[in-house]
Design a protein around this motif. Sequence first.
Motif, mmCIF file in Angstrom:
data_model
loop_
_atom_site.group_PDB
_atom_site.id
_atom_site.type_symbol
_atom_site.label_atom_id
_atom_site.label_comp_id
_atom_site.label_asym_id
_atom_site.label_seq_id
_atom_site.Cartn_x
_atom_site.Cartn_y
_atom_site.Cartn_z
ATOM 1 N N PHE A 39 -8.776 6.266 -1.553
ATOM 2 C CA PHE A 39 -7.998 6.429 0.856
ATOM 3 C C PHE A 39 -9.564 6.198 1.369
ATOM 4 C CE2 PHE A 39 -5.964 9.806 -1.214
ATOM 5 C CZ PHE A 39 -4.541 10.132 -0.631
ATOM 6 N N LYS A 40 -10.016 4.790 0.563
ATOM 7 C CA LYS A 40 -11.685 4.801 1.568
ATOM 8 C C LYS A 40 -11.524 3.170 1.215
ATOM 9 C CE LYS A 40 -16.367 5.914 1.085
ATOM 10 N NZ LYS A 40 -17.539 6.444 0.378
ATOM 11 N N GLN A 41 -12.610 2.424 2.308
ATOM 12 C CA GLN A 41 -12.698 0.993 2.696
ATOM 13 C C GLN A 41 -13.819 1.229 1.714
ATOM 14 O OE1 GLN A 41 -13.097 -0.258 6.411
ATOM 15 N NE2 GLN A 41 -13.097 -2.156 5.640
ATOM 16 N N LEU A 42 -13.884 0.255 0.340
ATOM 17 C CA LEU A 42 -14.377 0.002 -0.409
ATOM 18 C C LEU A 42 -15.423 -1.163 -0.462
ATOM 19 C CD1 LEU A 42 -13.590 2.105 -3.420
ATOM 20 C CD2 LEU A 42 -15.446 2.653 -2.215
ATOM 21 N N SER A 72 1.459 7.524 -7.961
ATOM 22 C CA SER A 72 2.746 8.248 -8.900
ATOM 23 C C SER A 72 2.435 9.335 -8.821
ATOM 24 C CB SER A 72 2.043 7.681 -10.287
ATOM 25 O OG SER A 72 0.206 8.051 -10.542
ATOM 26 N N ARG A 73 1.897 10.129 -8.329
ATOM 27 C CA ARG A 73 1.740 11.359 -7.894
ATOM 28 C C ARG A 73 2.869 11.846 -6.716
ATOM 29 N NH1 ARG A 73 -2.097 15.055 -10.269
ATOM 30 N NH2 ARG A 73 -2.393 16.297 -6.967
ATOM 31 N N TYR A 74 2.774 10.959 -6.045
ATOM 32 C CA TYR A 74 4.076 11.029 -4.500
ATOM 33 C C TYR A 74 5.366 10.253 -5.467
ATOM 34 C CZ TYR A 74 -0.212 11.809 -1.587
ATOM 35 O OH TYR A 74 -1.531 12.661 -0.816
ATOM 36 N N SER A 75 5.327 9.151 -5.699
ATOM 37 C CA SER A 75 6.528 8.831 -6.427
ATOM 38 C C SER A 75 7.523 9.652 -7.149
ATOM 39 C CB SER A 75 6.698 7.616 -6.588
ATOM 40 O OG SER A 75 6.318 6.511 -5.621
ATOM 41 N N ILE A 76 6.382 9.937 -8.398
ATOM 42 C CA ILE A 76 6.726 10.800 -9.413
ATOM 43 C C ILE A 76 7.095 12.689 -8.815
ATOM 44 C CG2 ILE A 76 7.151 12.055 -11.454
ATOM 45 C CD1 ILE A 76 5.708 9.261 -11.691
ATOM 46 N N LEU A 131 14.824 13.134 12.026
ATOM 47 C CA LEU A 131 13.670 14.040 11.591
ATOM 48 C C LEU A 131 12.141 13.189 12.280
ATOM 49 C CD1 LEU A 131 15.109 16.149 8.702
ATOM 50 C CD2 LEU A 131 14.874 16.555 11.005
ATOM 51 N N ASN A 132 11.835 13.794 11.743
ATOM 52 C CA ASN A 132 10.010 13.068 11.778
ATOM 53 C C ASN A 132 10.074 11.917 10.515
ATOM 54 O OD1 ASN A 132 9.050 13.668 14.370
ATOM 55 N ND2 ASN A 132 8.348 15.327 14.111
ATOM 56 N N PRO A 133 9.770 11.178 10.234
ATOM 57 C CA PRO A 133 9.754 10.263 9.380
ATOM 58 C C PRO A 133 7.832 11.004 8.273
ATOM 59 C CG PRO A 133 9.605 8.887 11.138
ATOM 60 C CD PRO A 133 9.730 10.325 11.308
ATOM 61 N N SER A 134 8.772 11.455 7.299
ATOM 62 C CA SER A 134 7.611 12.426 6.449
ATOM 63 C C SER A 134 8.022 11.870 5.406
ATOM 64 C CB SER A 134 6.782 13.843 6.519
ATOM 65 O OG SER A 134 8.432 14.560 6.967
ATOM 66 N N VAL A 135 7.438 12.692 4.618
ATOM 67 C CA VAL A 135 7.400 12.713 2.441
ATOM 68 C C VAL A 135 8.655 13.880 2.683
ATOM 69 C CG1 VAL A 135 6.985 13.715 0.343
ATOM 70 C CG2 VAL A 135 5.760 12.432 1.574
ATOM 71 N N LYS A 136 8.499 15.101 3.224
ATOM 72 C CA LYS A 136 8.842 15.843 3.379
ATOM 73 C C LYS A 136 10.443 15.628 3.657
ATOM 74 C CE LYS A 136 9.080 19.792 5.726
ATOM 75 N NZ LYS A 136 9.312 20.707 7.103
ATOM 76 N N ASN A 137 10.726 15.347 4.635
ATOM 77 C CA ASN A 137 11.975 14.947 5.631
ATOM 78 C C ASN A 137 12.365 13.679 4.782
ATOM 79 O OD1 ASN A 137 11.882 16.892 7.503
ATOM 80 N ND2 ASN A 137 10.590 15.407 9.107
ATOM 81 N N SER A 138 12.328 12.704 4.817
ATOM 82 C CA SER A 138 12.540 11.876 3.001
ATOM 83 C C SER A 138 13.351 12.528 1.821
ATOM 84 C CB SER A 138 11.886 11.114 2.569
ATOM 85 O OG SER A 138 11.168 11.749 1.780
ATOM 86 N N PRO A 220 1.537 5.907 6.122
ATOM 87 C CA PRO A 220 0.065 5.227 5.760
ATOM 88 C C PRO A 220 -0.618 6.655 6.298
ATOM 89 C CG PRO A 220 1.242 3.805 6.788
ATOM 90 C CD PRO A 220 2.776 4.835 6.698
ATOM 91 N N PRO A 221 -1.575 7.378 5.870
ATOM 92 C CA PRO A 221 -2.013 6.585 4.038
ATOM 93 C C PRO A 221 -2.009 6.782 3.168
ATOM 94 C CG PRO A 221 -4.236 7.622 5.269
ATOM 95 C CD PRO A 221 -2.145 8.013 6.175
ATOM 96 N N THR A 222 -0.542 7.316 3.164
ATOM 97 C CA THR A 222 -0.344 8.129 1.491
ATOM 98 C C THR A 222 -0.516 6.919 0.985
ATOM 99 O OG1 THR A 222 0.722 9.648 3.259
ATOM 100 C CG2 THR A 222 1.349 9.448 0.704
ATOM 101 N N PRO A 223 -0.534 6.822 -0.443
ATOM 102 C CA PRO A 223 0.075 5.726 -1.051
ATOM 103 C C PRO A 223 1.183 5.789 -2.122
ATOM 104 C CG PRO A 223 -2.141 7.163 -2.271
ATOM 105 C CD PRO A 223 -1.715 7.796 -0.678
#
Length: 273
Positions: A39-42, A72-76, A131-138, A220-223
Amino acid sequence: MNKLKFVGKNTQLKIFLALAVIVVLIAIFAPFIVPNNPFKQLAPSLQRPSKQYIFGTDQLGRDLFSRVIYGSRYSIFMTLTLMFIIFSVGTILGVVAGYFGGIVDTVIMRLGDMMIAFPGLILAIAIAGLLNPSVKNSIIAIAAVTWTKYARLARSMVLKIKQELYVEAAKITGSRDYSVIFKYIIPNMITTMIVTAVSDMGTLMLEIAALSFLGFGAQPPTPEWGAMLNEGRTTLSRAPWMMMYPGLAIVIVVIIFNMLGDSVRDLVDIKSE
């Protein structure tokens, strides 16, 4: 043929089961695997792949390799959560409809018919748009249009199992409905339901990624891989790696789960012979 003997000889099953376990382990331990904070600019934005950043950096200078691994944590886990919901809801409603019949069956099946009257992804987009766009609502949107498959499958299997003599005997001897369902109905259908669920993992992951790509899922910024594809769309000509690596991650994981589902189905077919 003995099931365990078949498992021992089925190289495809062993390979893709091992790969699926590796993918899940990567998702679980992603925070300890990633070399940099996702999540950090490097570094400078849109830096080409190098020894330091093997997948390059995104438009905000974040390490793309770390974001793909962490994603992968989010997608899987989104896929696993979605599968658990539609499997549970669809199976329960299908069993209730098939076993009790009558008005209960009519209401559940007509509701299912309403959901499948529209293209699944289009209806999911419409629901997610409300619904509001979000992980839960999808997850809610896709679950709302996908449970019908499991409900119809469970119902058809219950209607077949109900006609077996041992079920009729159980009813005649005074067994309660819940006892018949949990002792005779579910044990004889659960294997097929699980095989179907494993086979659908890849498809569900693609649907989640599609919603995120269209802006109705993870934001964003969810990967999340689908959202990362959307982020890379505007810089495709200048930084193709922003879409290439998340896309490859989706393709590889979907292939693994699809092949695992085919292998498990072969195992069940051999067992039933």
